[in-house]
Design an enzyme around this catalytic site. Structure first.
Site: not given
Length: 475
Positions: A86, A89, A370, A394-396
């Site tokens: 992706d 993204c 999150g 970039h996140g959890a």
């Protein structure tokens, strides 16, 4: 061999090179063996300058999500496997004049969700509402290729945040490479402008809490305690998605001719200055343009939904837009380098020359989502981030696969994490939680541990914590 540098920074000596890991003790201990095997495979690409994992790292295809990998431009390599499928993204946040108490009523929030869905196609097969947008313009010119009516601040040209408060409004490349795009892809992309997509993509309405130590930065950014913000996560849809399989095949064929390979058939690479490398790099830039436009148009639709509920004067200026899947030429250590980020976010500190002009003084907002029922974060990069080429999480990061999540997590557990039935319930647009069970918070690592790892490593600090109020998921 393991070298502990302190401050959540470890250096692991693998068979083919060094892997830097930025994680606290708990997160580091939880990393599975396969992530090390994947890193060692990646390190077999010659002349690597830097390879690292952020704390959200987990197994991906060919390369772990959460990887930063760097080569010199003069003799380095580019890898579609390390960029990911992706392309482009990323995240986007818009500010609103609302406070949490303004949308605390669940009936109002449900009305808002329904209104947004009128303007934002969230079904994977739904078509774009924007038929006057020309794909050849947006993939070539990014946000500058949009018709003027889709730039909400076009009447104030000196304060056009739509074009200035983004990581990049336009990625330049040799547009002659667009001749290689098949006709059917142009048509498909035209149908997908401003569509959400499935998987972990979302639109989330949140209320923020400012961290006291960064209150001055928050005020400069226009953030206030209790303020409602809109967070968007999406990418380049099919336009970028087509390049993964296409260039995996092309690169494999070239690697076979060159007599090189890797232990993983999904891990491919080519010299930056090769024909294959240049084809990929140029068309990747077109996908980055599509991605930033796609998020912009999703935000445009969300804004229209808010206007329907709160009146035609409602405005929601963009705070920032950034990506976490790409490979870009950047200057580090006084030389040009190809920096791959697969599921990592660039977080530049105050004064860094690569910052967007609007954020030169403070550093730009680094947007970290999150997992639907948990907090998201708005961070700012620190000077110490230089040791990881200014990359953070970039996140959890997933802790279990979609299939395993469906087998191990019950609907009741999911509902409890979303506070269903309480005044603090996180509302979702899906009729049943079953349809999005594989995206429940229990599928992900503890985001607070991830953020603690980043702050403890001195890579970035939290400016605001964002609590979810309502979520629109694509299916």
């Amino acid at each position: 061999m393991l070298k502990n540098h302190g401050k959540n920074h470890r250096e692991v000596e693998l068979s083919h090179g060094k892997l830097h890991i930025f994680a606290n003790d708990e997160v580091f201990a939880s990393m599975e063996d396969k992530v090390y095997h994947m890193a060692d495979n990646n390190l077999q690409i010659p002349r690597n300058v830097h390879m690292s994992y952020t704390p959200d790292a987990h197994v991906g295809i060919g390369t772990c999500i959460g990887t930063t990998a760097v080569w010199n431009m003069r003799d380095g390599f580019v890898s579609p496997s390390i960029v990911g499928s992706d392309i482009g993204c990323g995240m986007r946040v818009h500010l609103t004049p609302l406070k949490k108490e303004d949308i605390q009523d669940k009936k109002l929030r449900r009305e808002l969700i329904k209104s947004i869905e009128k303007f934002v196609p969230a079904n994977e097969r739904a078509a774009s509402h924007y038929k006057n947008i020309r794909v050849e313009k947006i993939v070539s010119e990014g946000l500058h290729g949009l018709p003027p009516e889709y730039i909400p601040d076009r009447y104030t040209p000196k304060q056009r945040k739509s074009l200035t408060h983004v990581e990049h409004a336009k990625f330049d490349f040799d547009t002659d490479f667009l001749e290689q795009i098949p006709d059917k892809m142009w048509s498909r992309a035209w149908q997908q402008v401003g569509t959400l997509g499935g998987g972990n993509h979302f639109i989330e309405i949140q209320a923020i809490h400012i961290r006291e130590e960064n209150r001055e930065i928050a005020e400069k950014w226009g953030l206030e305690d209790g303020q409602v913000v809109i967070m968007i996560h999406s990418g380049s849809r099919a336009w970028g998605g087509m390049m993964g399989p296409k260039y995996t095949k092309t690169f494999k064929e070239a690697m076979s001719r060159w007599g090189v390979g890797t232990p993983d058939p999904n891990l491919v690479y080519a010299p930056i200055d090769s024909d294959q490398g240049q084809q990929y790099i140029n068309l990747m830039q077109s996908a980055l343009n599509f991605a930033v436009v796609n998020r912009h148009m999703l935000a445009y639709g969300v804004r229209e939904g808010f206007k329907e509920v709160f009146g035609s004067d409602f405005e929601a200026p963009v705070l920032y837009d950034l990506m976490h899947n790409y490979a870009l030429k950047e200057f580090h250590r006084n030389q040009p380098m190809m920096v791959h980020r697969k599921g990592t976010t660039r977080a530049l500190p105050a004064g860094h020359f690569l910052n967007a002009e609007a954020y030169k003084e403070t550093g730009h907002p680094a947007l970290i989502p999150g997992s639907m029922g948990t907090s998201s974060y708005i961070m700012v990069g620190a000077k110490g981030g230089e040791k990881n080429f200014y990359s953070i999480c970039h996140g959890a990061g997933r802790v279990r696969s979609r299939r395993a999540t469906k087998e191990l997590i019950t609907i009741d557990e999911f509902a409890e994490s979303m506070k269903v039935g309480t005044d603090e319930e996180v509302l979702v647009n899906q009729r049943t939680l079953q349809s999005i069970l594989d995206e429940c918070p229990q599928a992900y690592k503890d985001v607070d541990q991830i953020i603690d790892s980043i702050e403890g490593a001195g890579l970035a600090s939290v400016v605001a914590e964002c609590k979810p109020l309502a979520v629109i998921k694509g299916v």
